[in-house]
Motif scaffolding. Structure first.
Motif, short mmCIF file in Angstrom:
data_model
loop_
_atom_site.label_atom_id
_atom_site.label_comp_id
_atom_site.label_asym_id
_atom_site.label_seq_id
_atom_site.Cartn_x
_atom_site.Cartn_y
_atom_site.Cartn_z
N THR A 87 -52.86 17.58 3.80
CA THR A 87 -52.07 17.41 5.03
C THR A 87 -51.79 18.71 5.77
N GLY A 88 -52.01 19.85 5.12
CA GLY A 88 -51.70 21.13 5.76
C GLY A 88 -50.22 21.28 6.06
N GLY A 89 -49.40 20.43 5.44
CA GLY A 89 -47.95 20.50 5.70
C GLY A 89 -47.50 19.43 6.71
N GLY A 90 -48.44 18.78 7.37
CA GLY A 90 -48.09 17.78 8.38
C GLY A 90 -48.06 16.38 7.80
N PRO A 91 -47.95 15.36 8.59
CA PRO A 91 -47.77 15.40 10.05
C PRO A 91 -46.39 15.95 10.41
N GLY A 92 -46.34 16.62 11.53
CA GLY A 92 -45.11 17.34 11.89
C GLY A 92 -44.83 18.37 10.81
N LEU A 93 -43.64 18.29 10.24
CA LEU A 93 -43.29 19.20 9.14
C LEU A 93 -43.00 18.39 7.88
N SER A 94 -43.45 17.12 7.87
CA SER A 94 -43.00 16.20 6.82
C SER A 94 -43.43 16.58 5.42
N THR A 95 -44.54 17.32 5.25
CA THR A 95 -44.97 17.69 3.90
C THR A 95 -45.03 19.22 3.75
N GLU A 96 -44.36 19.89 4.66
CA GLU A 96 -44.39 21.37 4.58
C GLU A 96 -43.37 21.83 3.53
N THR A 97 -43.87 22.14 2.35
CA THR A 97 -43.00 22.62 1.27
C THR A 97 -42.83 24.14 1.42
N LEU A 98 -41.99 24.69 0.57
CA LEU A 98 -41.73 26.12 0.63
C LEU A 98 -43.02 26.93 0.38
N ALA A 99 -43.88 26.42 -0.51
CA ALA A 99 -45.12 27.14 -0.83
C ALA A 99 -46.02 27.23 0.40
N ILE A 100 -46.06 26.14 1.19
CA ILE A 100 -46.89 26.14 2.40
C ILE A 100 -46.31 27.11 3.42
N THR A 101 -44.99 27.08 3.58
CA THR A 101 -44.34 27.99 4.53
C THR A 101 -44.60 29.44 4.12
N LEU A 102 -44.51 29.69 2.82
CA LEU A 102 -44.75 31.05 2.33
C LEU A 102 -46.15 31.52 2.71
N TYR A 103 -47.12 30.64 2.55
CA TYR A 103 -48.50 30.98 2.90
C TYR A 103 -48.61 31.30 4.40
N ARG A 104 -47.96 30.46 5.21
CA ARG A 104 -48.02 30.68 6.66
C ARG A 104 -47.43 32.03 7.04
#
Lengths: 300, 468
Positions: A242-259
């Motif tokens: 999902t890449g963290g999407g749709p929207g921010l619905s699956t954006e976990t801390l690990a994904i944010t950290l990567y971004r």
């Protein structure tokens, strides 16, 4: 004379051991401790590895900003929701499967091999093929839900469903891991205890509560601990699916950290985030260990 | 016998040494780029440079390609550049990255090279000015050049000619809307989005309804456009509506974002773009460029707007069930604040840039000169790539070569680029995730635009492009 020779041998043995172990320790220090300390240092600087500008010391500013940032707290909540759901489901399914595998039945070995195969796969590959299987246009899962239940579920397109789709994938992949730990616990139960409880006409629940659970609990807690740590920092499967999407619905801390680290290139801020995540994992680990030790103490 | 053995051994040693010397003389240029059709064509054609280089330099020059999926290309490239390994002699960069790459010294500044090399200058002068500005210049539109236009691209619209020309459909449309369904290329030139919505609505049908005389087994939709949160897909779908209505994403002179990005006009444009989802498959909220192509290729939609450079697969019967009934036209117009028809789109495409760490600059320059030879431009176009040289893109040979070339050439004068400044990626990811929430109905369009405008302002202040 003999004693002197023996002392000399012990001395050389110790020297030899030191010589043999030293390269390993140097590599460990270089590969783990140095980066750890280096990134800790970076977390106190305003620094981007991409920009030819010298780092600027900002003290605890990054930590302060991250802890006060509602965006980060929302991502933390998503991570915790994912961990609670995924690990909870894996626990229930893993224990159930272990009981199934504890019994003897025809084809058990083949079934066992099949059961274990998901956790042998690369998480990126699992993410990639589930992405296709969930695809709303040609995925097999939406096809079945449409055909069998007339339900058009946006498995990875509906923000209220996407996280649960990820939970299902993680559960599919890692329930066998919990099963293995539980099965190891079940197999270590002395057979005579179970036989005696049968003679005493103990109910299934009584046997489970008084004999089985105390035996499997330490291993179960270890499995929970490992799965919680893994789920909390899960990145690859989510990123691919999902890449963290749709929207921010699956954006976990690990994904944010990567971004923050590799898309925005805020090296200092991302180091601080990584340390906050590390602290969270350590706290969770300690909670489990305390729980485990308390149970152990109560048993004694 | 012994003498013969010595002679053979001597010859063998000489041969091995000679071979080693030859191997040492070979120069390998490492090229990085996104993993997609136009770059595969570049790789295939570039294989023919080796013998040409041998004639020029006396030794072969071979190109090795390192391709990455689009979604991770920026991170992979930047990580390699920061680490210094591997060294890329050349790489395909998105035009938005030029600022980042130039400011941080990762690419060659071309102006001094161009001044010294009239042949290279001539090549640059031959480019379409819109493409040269978008792919070559930083700051945008300046005379400072950092890249050579390489993979040109604009958005075009693919339409199901078989449906548009179907007599029953034409009759039904006229009855329902009171005007003729557009059918030929020229019919789309002056078509507005407001009229086009009628067409999208007309073709959106449920399973069991009839389409072109056949009962549908599954729903059919009007169109497929890009809304994905990944990379720049949502931005590239939405920005044309902003430009077309007469708005902009920031003040291009002062870089002010507040009251520009979140203007009433842009809110209206965003609401309009979200409204188009009514005529698209439910999965369209996550559609990227491949998904849009797949929706069209699978016969799921009547229209799709997508990058022209990946149009080839739609016309390939092995990959597309609609290959025989397809046409490529200009996307619809908006009516801007001056009451003019306006189809300004956001330009796509990428330049090829020279890595500043290269130790093979002479070989790189020769490759660039060879790449822009007219015969290679034609070969590239035949393989699905699009031309950058002005004379080529408007030539009859090019226009008639592929069914989508005419639309590509006609869109070239309607292009605008977006942020090229170093914090581009931070601005983009923030834009994508916030706006995608609005697409999903988790935020109001105005609230999303206000949020992005505030955040972009903060980023630009932090980078020193705006005063606090």
């Amino acid at each position: 004379m003999m004693e002197k020779e023996s002392r000399l041998k012990r001395f050389f043995d110790r020297r030899l051991a030191t010589i043999m172990v030293t390269p390993c320790i140097i590599i460990l220090l270089g590969m783990f401790l140095f980066p750890l300390l280096w990134s800790l240092g970076l977390s106190f600087y305003d620094y981007s590895v991409l920009r030819p500008v010298p780092p600027r010391f900002v003290g605890f500013q990054h930590y302060n900003e991250i802890i006060r940032d509602p965006y980060i707290w929302a991502r933390f909540a998503t991570s915790m929701r994912f961990v609670a759901l995924a690990v909870g489901l894996q626990l229930v399914l893993g224990v159930a499967l272990a009981f199934l595998m504890y019994d003897n039945f025809k084809g058990k070995k083949i079934f066992m091999a099949l059961m274990l195969s998901p956790m042998m796969m690369a998480p990126v590959a699992v993410g990639a093929f589930f992405r296709f299987m969930y695809d709303p246009s040609f995925g097999i899962i939406p096809y079945f839900t449409r055909t069998l239940f007339n339900a058009d579920i946006g498995w990875v397109t509906d923000p209220s469903v996407a996280l649960y789709s990820l939970v299902l994938v993680d559960t599919w992949m890692w329930s066998p891991f919990v099963m293995l730990f539980t099965l190891a616990g079940l197999l270590s139960i002395p057979q005579h205890l179970l036989e005696m409880s049968s003679i005493d006409r103990a109910s299934w629940w009584q046997r489970f509560r008084n004999i089985i659970l105390p035996q499997i609990k330490p291993l179960l807690i270890l499995a929970l601990l490992l799965r919680t740590m893994e789920s909390f920092r899960l990145f690859d499967t989510i990123w691919v699916m999902t890449g963290g999407g749709p929207g921010l619905s699956t954006e976990t801390l690990a994904i944010t950290l990567y971004r923050v680290a590799f898309q925005h290139w805020h090296t200092g801020r991302s180091s601080a985030m990584a340390y906050i995540m590390l602290i969270v994992v350590i706290v969770l680990t300690n909670l489990y260990l305390r729980l485990s030790m308390r149970q152990e103490g109560a048993r004694r | 016998m012994k003498v013969l053995a010595y002679v053979m051994a001597f010859v063998l040693v000489l041969g091995v040494m000679g071979g080693m010397a030859a191997a040492q003389d070979e120069v390998v240029l490492t090229v990085s780029g996104p993993d997609w059709a136009p770059n595969w064509a570049l790789r295939d054609i570039a294989a023919d440079f080796t013998p040409v280089a041998e004639e020029i330099f006396g030794y072969p020059v071979r190109l090795e390609f390192d391709f990455f999926p689009w979604g991770v290309y920026y991170e992979r490239l930047m990580t390699a550049l920061v680490a210094g390994e591997p060294v890329y002699d050349l790489f395909i960069s998105d035009s938005q990255w030029l600022g980042d790459l130039a400011v941080n010294g990762y690419i060659y500044y071309l102006n001094p090279i161009l001044e010294e090399d009239p042949e290279l200058q001539e090549i640059m002068d031959s480019m379409h000015p819109v493409l040269l500005s978008a792919y070559g210049s930083y700051p945008d539109g300046s005379q400072h050049y950092w890249g050579f236009p390489a993979v040109a691209d604009t958005k075009v619209m693919h339409a199901r000619y078989d449906l548009l020309s179907h007599p029953e459909e034409r009759e039904a449309f006229y009855e329902q809307y009171g005007w003729e369904l557009p059918m030929e290329y020229e019919d789309f030139v002056d078509l507005t989005w407001y009229d086009f919505v009628d067409v999208l609505e007309f073709f959106t049908r449920d399973a069991g309804e009839t389409l072109a005389g056949e009962v549908l087994e599954s729903p059919f939709y009007g169109g497929a456009f890009q809304y994905s949160r990944d990379y720049d897909f949502l931005a590239m779908g939405f920005f044309p509506h902003v430009y077309g209505m007469g708005g902009d994403i920031w003040d291009r002179q002062t870089k002010r974002v507040q009251n520009v990005l979140n203007s009433d006009l842009n809110v209206e444009a965003f609401e309009f773009y979200i409204g188009l989802l009514d005529y698209q498959p439910p999965a369209a909220v996550n559609y990227d460029l491949d998904d849009v192509n797949e929706a069209m290729a699978a016969g799921l939609v009547a229209f799709s707007i997508n990058w022209c450079v990946i149009a080839e697969m739609l016309y390939d019967p092995e990959q597309s069930v609609v290959a025989d009934g397809l046409m490529t036209v200009l996307p619809p117009n908006h009516i801007d604040t001056d009451d003019e028809l306006n189809r300004t789109f956001n330009i796509g495409g990428q330049p090829i840039v020279i890595g500043s760490a290269t130790e093979n600059i002479d070989e790189v320059i020769e490759f660039i000169k060879w790449w822009y030879l007219p015969e290679n431009a034609i070969r590239f176009a035949e393989a699905g790539g699009l031309g950058c040289v002005e004379e080529v893109v408007y030539s009859e040979e090019f226009i008639e070569m592929k069914p989508y070339h005419r639309a590509y050439a006609d869109t070239l004068d309607w292009q605008l680029d977006f942020w090229k400044e170093p914090p581009f990626f931070e601005m983009l990811t923030l834009f994508q995730e916030t706006m995608h929430e609005a697409v999903l109905g988790q935020r109001e369009p105005r609230e999303a635009l206000d949020h992005v405008a505030r955040a972009h302002t903060n980023i630009l202040v932090r980078w020193g492009y705006l005063a606090e």
